[in-house]
Design a protein around this motif. Structure first.
Motif, PDB file in Angstrom:
ATOM      1  N   PRO A   3      22.638  -3.205   9.401  1.00 28.04           N
ATOM      2  CA  PRO A   3      21.475  -2.319   9.454  1.00 28.04           C
ATOM      3  C   PRO A   3      20.204  -3.086   9.759  1.00 28.04           C
ATOM      4  CG  PRO A   3      22.746  -1.963   7.445  1.00 28.04           C
ATOM      5  CD  PRO A   3      23.274  -3.205   8.099  1.00 28.04           C
ATOM      6  N   ALA A   4      19.290  -2.438  10.447  1.00 26.79           N
ATOM      7  CA  ALA A   4      17.950  -2.962  10.654  1.00 26.79           C
ATOM      8  C   ALA A   4      17.031  -2.142   9.771  1.00 26.79           C
ATOM      9  CB  ALA A   4      17.545  -2.830  12.115  1.00 26.79           C
ATOM     10  N   ALA A   5      16.277  -2.812   8.921  1.00 28.78           N
ATOM     11  CA  ALA A   5      15.374  -2.126   8.003  1.00 28.78           C
ATOM     12  C   ALA A   5      13.943  -2.343   8.456  1.00 28.78           C
ATOM     13  CB  ALA A   5      15.573  -2.644   6.582  1.00 28.78           C
ATOM     14  N   PHE A   6      13.271  -1.274   8.827  1.00 27.56           N
ATOM     15  CA  PHE A   6      11.855  -1.331   9.164  1.00 27.56           C
ATOM     16  C   PHE A   6      11.102  -0.870   7.923  1.00 27.56           C
ATOM     17  CE2 PHE A   6      13.877  -1.357  13.181  1.00 27.56           C
ATOM     18  CZ  PHE A   6      13.076  -2.149  13.976  1.00 27.56           C
ATOM     19  N   GLY A   7      10.201  -1.700   7.435  1.00 31.10           N
ATOM     20  CA  GLY A   7       9.516  -1.410   6.188  1.00 31.10           C
ATOM     21  C   GLY A   7      10.299  -1.874   4.975  1.00 31.10           C
ATOM     22  N   ALA A  29      15.623  -7.465   8.709  1.00 31.22           N
ATOM     23  CA  ALA A  29      14.467  -6.905   8.010  1.00 31.22           C
ATOM     24  C   ALA A  29      13.201  -7.141   8.815  1.00 31.22           C
ATOM     25  CB  ALA A  29      14.354  -7.528   6.624  1.00 31.22           C
ATOM     26  N   HIS A  30      12.605  -6.085   9.339  1.00 30.82           N
ATOM     27  CA  HIS A  30      11.389  -6.167  10.137  1.00 30.82           C
ATOM     28  C   HIS A  30      10.194  -5.912   9.225  1.00 30.82           C
ATOM     29  CE1 HIS A  30       8.267  -4.918  12.973  1.00 30.82           C
ATOM     30  NE2 HIS A  30       8.935  -5.605  13.866  1.00 30.82           N
ATOM     31  N   THR A  31       9.348  -6.939   9.052  1.00 31.08           N
ATOM     32  CA  THR A  31       8.207  -6.850   8.139  1.00 31.08           C
ATOM     33  C   THR A  31       6.960  -7.409   8.800  1.00 31.08           C
ATOM     34  OG1 THR A  31       7.398  -7.457   5.938  1.00 31.08           O
ATOM     35  CG2 THR A  31       8.806  -9.058   7.060  1.00 31.08           C
ATOM     36  N   CYS A  32       5.820  -7.066   8.242  1.00 29.41           N
ATOM     37  CA  CYS A  32       4.569  -7.566   8.830  1.00 29.41           C
ATOM     38  C   CYS A  32       4.179  -8.942   8.295  1.00 29.41           C
ATOM     39  CB  CYS A  32       3.439  -6.562   8.611  1.00 29.41           C
ATOM     40  SG  CYS A  32       3.054  -6.238   6.895  1.00 29.41           S
ATOM     41  N   SER A  33       4.886  -9.465   7.288  1.00 29.58           N
ATOM     42  CA  SER A  33       4.547 -10.778   6.750  1.00 29.58           C
ATOM     43  C   SER A  33       5.741 -11.400   6.039  1.00 29.58           C
ATOM     44  CB  SER A  33       3.391 -10.654   5.756  1.00 29.58           C
ATOM     45  OG  SER A  33       3.214 -11.859   5.050  1.00 29.58           O
ATOM     46  N   PHE A  34       5.996 -12.682   6.317  1.00 32.97           N
ATOM     47  CA  PHE A  34       7.070 -13.401   5.630  1.00 32.97           C
ATOM     48  C   PHE A  34       6.851 -13.390   4.112  1.00 32.97           C
ATOM     49  CE2 PHE A  34       8.074 -15.746   9.637  1.00 32.97           C
ATOM     50  CZ  PHE A  34       9.421 -15.451   9.644  1.00 32.97           C
ATOM     51  N   ARG A  35       5.597 -13.461   3.701  1.00 32.52           N
ATOM     52  CA  ARG A  35       5.305 -13.533   2.263  1.00 32.52           C
ATOM     53  C   ARG A  35       5.578 -12.234   1.534  1.00 32.52           C
ATOM     54  NH1 ARG A  35      -0.234 -15.530   3.583  1.00 32.52           N
ATOM     55  NH2 ARG A  35       0.609 -16.327   5.456  1.00 32.52           N
ATOM     56  N   LYS A  36       5.629 -11.130   2.221  1.00 31.48           N
ATOM     57  CA  LYS A  36       5.802  -9.841   1.558  1.00 31.48           C
ATOM     58  C   LYS A  36       7.229  -9.578   1.096  1.00 31.48           C
ATOM     59  CE  LYS A  36       2.169  -6.831   3.165  1.00 31.48           C
ATOM     60  NZ  LYS A  36       1.934  -5.545   3.788  1.00 31.48           N
ATOM     61  N   LEU A  37       8.223 -10.099   1.780  1.00 29.73           N
ATOM     62  CA  LEU A  37       9.607  -9.788   1.438  1.00 29.73           C
ATOM     63  C   LEU A  37      10.014 -10.583   0.208  1.00 29.73           C
ATOM     64  CD1 LEU A  37      12.004  -8.086   2.293  1.00 29.73           C
ATOM     65  CD2 LEU A  37      12.766  -9.967   3.723  1.00 29.73           C
ATOM     66  N   ASP A  45      18.066 -11.398   7.679  1.00 33.89           N
ATOM     67  CA  ASP A  45      17.447 -12.003   8.855  1.00 33.89           C
ATOM     68  C   ASP A  45      16.073 -11.358   8.999  1.00 33.89           C
ATOM     69  OD1 ASP A  45      16.873 -13.270  11.229  1.00 33.89           O
ATOM     70  OD2 ASP A  45      18.092 -11.911  12.436  1.00 33.89           O
ATOM     71  N   MET A  46      15.039 -12.072   8.571  1.00 31.46           N
ATOM     72  CA  MET A  46      13.708 -11.510   8.560  1.00 31.46           C
ATOM     73  C   MET A  46      12.991 -11.746   9.884  1.00 31.46           C
ATOM     74  SD  MET A  46      10.842 -11.688   5.603  1.00 31.46           S
ATOM     75  CE  MET A  46      10.605 -13.424   5.670  1.00 31.46           C
ATOM     76  N   VAL A  47      12.363 -10.698  10.385  1.00 27.50           N
ATOM     77  CA  VAL A  47      11.572 -10.765  11.608  1.00 27.50           C
ATOM     78  C   VAL A  47      10.166 -10.276  11.259  1.00 27.50           C
ATOM     79  CG1 VAL A  47      11.310  -9.894  13.962  1.00 27.50           C
ATOM     80  CG2 VAL A  47      13.601 -10.285  13.024  1.00 27.50           C
ATOM     81  N   VAL A  48       9.158 -11.064  11.603  1.00 31.40           N
ATOM     82  CA  VAL A  48       7.774 -10.681  11.352  1.00 31.40           C
ATOM     83  C   VAL A  48       7.226 -10.002  12.594  1.00 31.40           C
ATOM     84  CG1 VAL A  48       5.454 -11.522  10.847  1.00 31.40           C
ATOM     85  CG2 VAL A  48       7.427 -12.545   9.715  1.00 31.40           C
ATOM     86  N   GLY A  49       6.534  -8.895  12.399  1.00 26.34           N
ATOM     87  CA  GLY A  49       5.950  -8.199  13.530  1.00 26.34           C
ATOM     88  C   GLY A  49       5.251  -6.928  13.115  1.00 26.34           C
ATOM     89  N   ASP A  50       5.011  -6.068  14.098  1.00 26.68           N
ATOM     90  CA  ASP A  50       4.341  -4.792  13.890  1.00 26.68           C
ATOM     91  C   ASP A  50       5.101  -3.740  14.680  1.00 26.68           C
ATOM     92  OD1 ASP A  50       2.707  -2.545  13.924  1.00 26.68           O
ATOM     93  OD2 ASP A  50       0.858  -3.699  14.196  1.00 26.68           O
ATOM     94  N   ALA A  51       5.751  -2.834  13.984  1.00 25.51           N
ATOM     95  CA  ALA A  51       6.586  -1.822  14.645  1.00 25.51           C
ATOM     96  C   ALA A  51       5.771  -0.901  15.544  1.00 25.51           C
ATOM     97  CB  ALA A  51       7.341  -1.000  13.605  1.00 25.51           C
TER      98      ALA A  51
END
Length: 184
Positions: A3-7, A29-37, A45-51
């Motif tokens: 699964p890909a989790a946005f948010g 895991a698509h997140t806006c900051s590495f520090r938030k997860l 597998d964390m990916v930093v970005g903006d959906a």
């Protein structure tokens, strides 16, 4: 299944990622900051970005935006969670639901409009999508029980919303439907 989790850092995203890992699946895991997860796991597998701007979405599912990206890489199943303020044409809405809908339009119009736009783009695809709608998601641990389908206004712990999302994928439920979810 991966699964890909946005948010994944949100109040529903965290239990969704945790429960997905408990089921033995890896998570993109698509997140806006590495520090938030807050979850550290070898299968995340964390990916930093903006959906909204496509930043990192390509790395998460290899495409232009979430829906287009899924089509580009052949993802068939898509489950998304929005508030119950997103209605279907001809849907019967209780008096309480109409009051809450009016409050949403007044207090959180941009959030409601964003959710409606998201659902419209999902509904236009040929993916096996499900839109899960929740009236009110609450904090706390889940009960493990929930109701889904055509239900009246009821709250649900976020963990139960995450459980329902995983069950929908695992059991192949509600293809191309907008389903409500609440506590049992």
């Amino acid at each position: 299944m991966q699964p890909a989790a946005f948010g994944p850092t949100g109040r529903t995203g965290v239990p969704l990622v945790e429960q997905t890992l408990e089921c033995g699946h890896p998570v993109a895991a698509h997140t806006c900051s590495f520090r938030k997860l807050a979850i550290e796991h070898e299968r995340v597998d964390m990916v930093v970005g903006d959906a909204y701007t496509d930043e990192g979405v390509r790395e998460t599912v290899a495409g232009d935006n979430i829906v287009t990206a899924m089509e580009d890489v052949g993802v068939v199943r898509f489950v998304t969670l929005v508030g119950a303020g997103v209605r279907t044409e001809g849907e019967l809405v209780s008096v309480g639901g109409r009051v809450v809908g009016a409050l949403l339009k007044f207090l959180a119009r941009s959030v409601l409009e964003d959710a409606k736009t998201h659902v419209a783009s999902v509904r236009e695809t040929d993916r096996q999508w499900t839109v899960l709608r929740a009236h009110r998601l609450t904090a706390g641990s889940g009960s493990g029980g929930y109701r889904a389908g055509d239900i009246d206004f009821v709250s649900a712990p976020r963990a139960d919303g995450a459980t329902r999302t995983l069950d929908i994928v695992a059991e192949g439920l509600y293809f191309r439907e907008l389903s409500m979810v609440g506590s049992s």
